[in-house]
Design an enzyme around this catalytic site. Structure first.
Site, mmCIF file in Angstrom:
data_model
loop_
_atom_site.group_PDB
_atom_site.id
_atom_site.type_symbol
_atom_site.label_atom_id
_atom_site.label_comp_id
_atom_site.label_asym_id
_atom_site.label_seq_id
_atom_site.Cartn_x
_atom_site.Cartn_y
_atom_site.Cartn_z
ATOM 1 N N TRP A 75 -12.909 38.517 -1.110
ATOM 2 C CA TRP A 75 -13.104 37.321 -1.036
ATOM 3 C C TRP A 75 -14.713 37.423 -1.012
ATOM 4 C CZ3 TRP A 75 -16.063 33.869 2.042
ATOM 5 C CH2 TRP A 75 -15.762 32.519 1.759
ATOM 6 N N LYS A 483 -5.476 18.668 2.693
ATOM 7 C CA LYS A 483 -4.431 19.391 2.097
ATOM 8 C C LYS A 483 -4.337 19.251 0.719
ATOM 9 C CE LYS A 483 -3.269 21.634 4.212
ATOM 10 N NZ LYS A 483 -3.053 22.246 5.427
ATOM 11 N N GLU A 486 -7.812 20.663 -1.012
ATOM 12 C CA GLU A 486 -7.635 22.084 -0.971
ATOM 13 C C GLU A 486 -6.865 22.698 -1.855
ATOM 14 O OE1 GLU A 486 -5.619 23.378 2.611
ATOM 15 O OE2 GLU A 486 -6.521 25.406 2.551
ATOM 16 N N LYS A 597 -6.963 32.900 3.393
ATOM 17 C CA LYS A 597 -6.030 32.435 4.304
ATOM 18 C C LYS A 597 -6.870 32.588 5.559
ATOM 19 C CE LYS A 597 -2.175 31.108 6.222
ATOM 20 N NZ LYS A 597 -2.060 29.673 6.110
HETATM 21 O O1 M6R Z 1 -6.321 30.664 11.176
HETATM 22 P P1 M6R Z 1 -6.891 29.447 11.492
HETATM 23 O O2 M6R Z 1 -6.096 28.192 11.851
HETATM 24 O O3 M6R Z 1 -8.125 29.597 12.583
HETATM 25 O O4 M6R Z 1 -7.609 28.740 10.210
HETATM 26 C C1 M6R Z 1 -8.619 27.671 10.072
HETATM 27 C C2 M6R Z 1 -8.783 27.012 8.765
HETATM 28 O O5 M6R Z 1 -9.312 28.271 8.276
HETATM 29 C C3 M6R Z 1 -7.436 26.774 8.284
HETATM 30 O O6 M6R Z 1 -6.827 25.873 9.172
HETATM 31 C C4 M6R Z 1 -7.688 26.112 6.850
HETATM 32 O O7 M6R Z 1 -8.381 24.843 7.047
HETATM 33 C C5 M6R Z 1 -6.293 26.069 6.014
HETATM 34 N N1 M6R Z 1 -6.358 26.554 4.916
HETATM 35 C C6 M6R Z 1 -5.968 24.651 5.652
HETATM 36 O O8 M6R Z 1 -4.816 24.364 4.911
#
Ligand code: M6R
Length: 602
Positions: A75, A483, A486, A597
């Site tokens: 990434w 959502k 994204e 992710k």
């Molecule tokens: O692993 P985490 O919950 O700390 O990640 C935080 C965000 O990067 C994550 O929730 C992101 O916003 C998601 N891809 C949304 O679907």
């Protein structure tokens, strides 16, 4: 971000590396590469794009057999996604080849101070590491020493796997802040950013701590401190069910994970109830919560949205004042703290760098921390004083779904437990109501056809969309918008119903989709009033209400659950709307563009 895998053993490494990279693709997927070492030297294959392209490229080339190899899926942070910037990177002489995950904060200084004579071929901070190692090797004529000294000079985050062309018996490894594990096998060993990558090979893993160096050989592994002192550490068994990380018959992980939500809620009930069917938490967590005069929830993205709901629960049920902060802002703009704060980190992965930066800071200040995560043993879990697990099973799709509802369910349990400990009367039985939620979720996940039709009507041709709600519904609107944008790339915003008329209503035109949530009795009429305001200006409004509050024109009615727990179910049709909108646009649902992710860079 980025995923690393490595193998040293008796068999050909390529299949193991490619399989591992496929499992790590959720960590980044803009370019990829593999380096293997055999008697003829190092063989490097790099591509721009996904692992499938890397595989094709390896199939097309005259691929060689090699029992030592490293692989990487990227990434991009420094330098655009390209074959040149893809890992592995090599030193000028070709002696050293490395893969790296993380960000080297002082790479410009290192370039200036040590590597002025070097011709760099990529724009990456990673190439600086490998060139530095070569420079130090020239000085010490000893790879371990050069590796140690280089690690001492690096500032920032890194997980590194390195091959020395003259040493086919060692895989050199180190880490700081970025995740990396050593998997132990019989006659072979592996390294991976996540045990999921190498579960097929082994379930025995060794944790590596920050600023340690590991020499991974075929039959043994040696962990050292940066000063060379050897460390003894026992392996642990990774408790991940290999079938949990497969899609099975589902076309996408996201759909599978949406469908898993009822069972996740049941798991959470099972994990957090006692023999009298009452919520139970560790005494230490309960005490820490009770000792705090204010809770600070720190999180990012979807987890931040779950935190907003958690604030409502803790304040309404447990009477504890709560602030919720976006992690990346809190680090650099800390508010005035209360006398006895408790920090609650919410993170699916437990690896989010923005959240970790806050954790490091508040630990230095001496404050207690609780992490709510899906990944036991993750950095945020290890470094906090207490952990509450989500028990949601691995979440692979980049768009978080089951982790969001699991976070809200665990926050329900936490608030209910504290309320009970404080002798506060709850107006509902949390275990019973969560069980009702789980059944309601099942009803909703069975309504996919209906929701796909709505996605077709409201979202197929639009360039933007608005989600509105009041109170808890507003918080869910934020998550719904995240959502949708994204994964479908439709410009989407979540708004408080009453706030639109203060500016944003200017964006409403003929046919603009406005999706309104109406699950809260006290604001049922006012949110419907806000819907009328946008309809009068041409909006194509879709109302999602709850049984008992519905009106004839509502497009979708949710089964009845306790009003405080509605976010757990109202989000499901919204997750599905986003899923079908993305599917109808031929988007890559599980791996949306520009994302990864696990966000391990600040
Ligand atoms: O692993 P985490 O919950 O700390 O990640 C935080 C965000 O990067 C994550 O929730 C992101 O916003 C998601 N891809 C949304 O679907």
């Amino acid at each position: 971000m980025c995923g690393i895998v490595g193998y040293i053993g008796a068999n050909d490494s390529k299949g193991i590396l490619l399989h591992g990279l496929e499992k790590l693709e959720y960590r980044g997927y803009d370019s990829a590469g593999i380096a293997v070492l055999n008697d003829n030297g190092v063989h490097l294959t790099k591509v721009k794009g996904r692992i499938v392209t890397l595989k094709e490229s390896m199939d097309n080339s005259n691929s060689v057999e090699a029992t030592l190899g490293i692989g990487h899926t990227r990434w991009a942070t420094h330098g655009e996604p390209s074959t040149l910037n893809a890992h592995p990177h090599q030193s000028t002489s070709g002696k050293f080849t490395i893969v790296h995950n993380g960000v080297i904060e002082n790479y410009q200084d290192i370039k200036r101070n040590y590597l002025e004579a070097v011709d760099f071929v990529s724009e990456t901070d990673t190439e600086v590491i490998v060139q530095l190692i070569e420079k130090l090797y020239d000085e010490f004529q000893n790879t371990i020493k050069a590796f140690q000294e280089a690690m001492k000079l690096l500032k920032g985050s890194y997980a590194i796997g390195m091959i020395d062309v003259d040493d086919p018996n060692t895989l050199y490894v180190s880490k700081n802040k970025s995740p990396l594990l050593i998997g132990l096998g019989d006659g072979f060993n592996v390294i991976a950013s996540d045990a999921m990558a190498t579960l097929k090979e082994t379930d025995q893993y060794l944790e590596i701590f920050d600023k340690e160096i590991v020499l991974v050989h075929r039959n043994h592994v040696e962990i050292q401190k940066l000063n060379g002192k050897v460390v003894d550490r026992q392996p642990y068994t990774a408790e991940i069910d290999a079938s949990d990380i497969e899609k099975g018959t589902y076309p996408h992980y996201m759909l599978k994970e949406i469908d898993e939500q009822p069972i996740v809620i049941r798991n959470i009930i099972k994990e957090y109830q006692d023999e009298n069917n009452e919520v139970k938490l560790d005494d230490s967590i309960r005490n820490a919560m009770q000792e705090a005069d204010r809770v600070y929830i720190i999180a990012a993205g979807t987890s931040y949205h779950a935190g907003l709901i958690g604030k409502e629960f803790m304040e309404k049920m447990a009477r504890i004042p709560v602030e919720v902060h976006v992690a990346s802002e809190f680090s650099y703009n800390m508010p005035l703290l209360s006398e006895k704060p408790l920090f609650v980190f919410i993170s699916q992965s437990g690896e989010t760098a923005d959240s970790r930066a806050v954790l490091v800071k508040i630990k230095e200040m001496g404050h207690p921390a609780l992490t709510i995560t899906n990944v036991p043993g993750s950095t945020l879990s290890r470094e906090a004083d207490y952990t509450l697990q989500l028990h949601a099973g691995p979440e692979i799709a980049v768009a978080s779904t089951k982790a969001y509802t699991a976070q809200i369910a665990v926050l329900t349990i936490l608030a209910a437990d504290i309320a009970k400990a404080k002798g506060l009367e709850l107006e509902f039985d949390p275990i019973k109501e969560l069980a009702i939620v789980s059944s309601a979720m099942e009803v909703l996940t069975d309504q996919k056809e209906e929701i796909e039709q709505l996605a077709g009507i409201y979202l197929d041709t639009t360039r933007n969309a608005f989600f509105i709600g009041r109170g808890l519904d507003y918080n869910v609107s934020l998550e719904a918008a995240l959502k949708l944008k994204e994964i479908s790339y439709i410009q989407a915003e979540g708004f408080a119903g009453g706030e639109l008329k203060h500016g944003t209503i200017a964006l409403i035109e003929e046919g603009t989709p406005v999706i309104a949530l109406a699950t809260q009795e006290n604001v049922n009429y006012s949110i419907r009033g806000n819907v009328q305001e946008v309809v009068a200006r041409g909006a194509n409004a879709l109302i999602i209400s709850m049984r008992g509050l519905e009106q004839d024109t509502d497009a979708f009615v949710l089964p009845k659950v306790h009003e405080l727990l509605t976010p757990l179910i109202s989000v499901i049709p919204l997750q599905l709307l986003a899923y079908y909108a993305a599917l109808h646009r031929d988007c890559d649902v599980d791996k949306p563009r520009n994302l990864a992710k696990s966000v391990t860079v600040e």
